[in-house]
Design an enzyme around this catalytic site. Sequence first.
Site, PDB file in Angstrom:
ATOM      1  N   CYS A 185       0.779  -1.098   0.057  1.00 13.54           N
ATOM      2  CA  CYS A 185       0.105  -0.043   0.129  1.00 13.54           C
ATOM      3  C   CYS A 185       1.073   1.302  -0.062  1.00 13.54           C
ATOM      4  O   CYS A 185       1.775   1.449   0.735  1.00 13.54           O
ATOM      5  CB  CYS A 185      -0.782   0.118   1.250  1.00 13.54           C
ATOM      6  SG  CYS A 185      -1.860   1.185   1.402  1.00 13.54           S
TER       7      CYS A 185
ATOM      8  N   CYS B 170      -0.524   4.379  -6.322  1.00 11.30           N
ATOM      9  CA  CYS B 170      -1.861   3.724  -5.599  1.00 11.30           C
ATOM     10  C   CYS B 170      -2.083   2.534  -6.343  1.00 11.30           C
ATOM     11  O   CYS B 170      -1.909   2.491  -7.239  1.00 11.30           O
ATOM     12  CB  CYS B 170      -2.861   4.487  -5.492  1.00 11.30           C
ATOM     13  SG  CYS B 170      -4.482   3.663  -4.916  1.00 11.30           S
TER      14      CYS B 170
HETATM   15  N1  DGL Z   1      -3.771   0.695  -1.163  1.00 13.37           N
HETATM   16  C1  DGL Z   1      -3.978   2.075  -1.203  1.00 13.37           C
HETATM   17  C2  DGL Z   1      -2.902   2.699  -1.761  1.00 13.37           C
HETATM   18  O1  DGL Z   1      -1.956   2.284  -2.286  1.00 13.37           O
HETATM   19  C3  DGL Z   1      -5.381   2.370  -1.942  1.00 13.37           C
HETATM   20  C4  DGL Z   1      -6.116   3.289  -1.720  1.00 13.37           C
HETATM   21  C5  DGL Z   1      -6.754   3.314  -0.256  1.00 13.37           C
HETATM   22  O2  DGL Z   1      -6.677   2.369   0.522  1.00 13.37           O
HETATM   23  O3  DGL Z   1      -7.358   4.544  -0.039  1.00 13.37           O
HETATM   24  O4  DGL Z   1      -2.910   4.149  -1.365  1.00 13.37           O
END
Ligand code: DGL
Length: 283
Positions: free
Chosen positions: A80, A196
């Site tokens: 993430c 993201c």
């Molecule tokens: N896994 C999150 C990121 O890469 C995805 C979006 C989120 O959870 O808001 O930032």
Amino acid sequence: MSSPAPPPRERPIAVFDSGVGGLTVLQELLVELPHEDFLYLGDTARFPYGEHSAADLERFALEIAEHLLARRAKLLVVACNALSSAALPSLRARMLSTTLGVDVLGVIEPESRIAAAHSASRRIGLLATTATVASGAYDRALQAAAPDATLTSVACPGLAPMIQEGFPVDHRVVDAVRGYCAPLREAGVDTVILGCTHYPLVAPMLQRMLGPGVTLVSSGRALALSVASSLELAGLSSEASGEGDYRFLCTGDVEAFRAVGSRFLQLPIEQIEHVELRSAVAA
Ligand code: DGL
């Protein structure tokens, strides 16, 4: 009687994310490191992470890491971007100091290095959640990798949930992506970091809107190279032959994870276990 613990080399690599988005990263790891076993945790009950504060994200990262450590992961991979940008240095220091001494890798530095290597014009763009852009983590990583480059960052609030819900083609997503691409086109960037986990799913749309000459950089492949070299250095690469296995944990509904997850992973999803995370901070 409980079975004996596997030797360190044969323990799984743990990959974690706010939900199913990190499966785009896992997919690349499964391709690049086919002999390894993987354990993936999606914190689907608390998705999305992208509008959370840095303090919240640090707490979530620690809770997940403690859980995966208890399952004897040999390496932690923070798929993430929001978590990597808020929590990686503190989490890494904390995990390396445990008795198991487990290393933690994130997505920001590998992606920034690849973007720096690709950009001829030294004008690089970033699309990411609000939390990731606000952290300044990509500015710092790019400054280290390419001090002569300029970064144009665009926060894309709401885009990750929209991509998750709006499949296969949703005009809300098309309009939002077009709006987020506009500042990057104006800045004349030749390389765009997909900051993201959800954005690789709209890569063809992004490529069309940004133009065919723009290089899109996603984290999976860059990260796979870092994972391979970290395991090699630590003497932790699996010696198994054939395909390793991969299993899933999620904090939300198991069937929802299976339904949405298979679209992100593009591989079969079989074993999924529901888990509750205990607050490591309060303990
Ligand atoms: N896994 C999150 C990121 O890469 C995805 C979006 C989120 O959870 O808001 O930032």
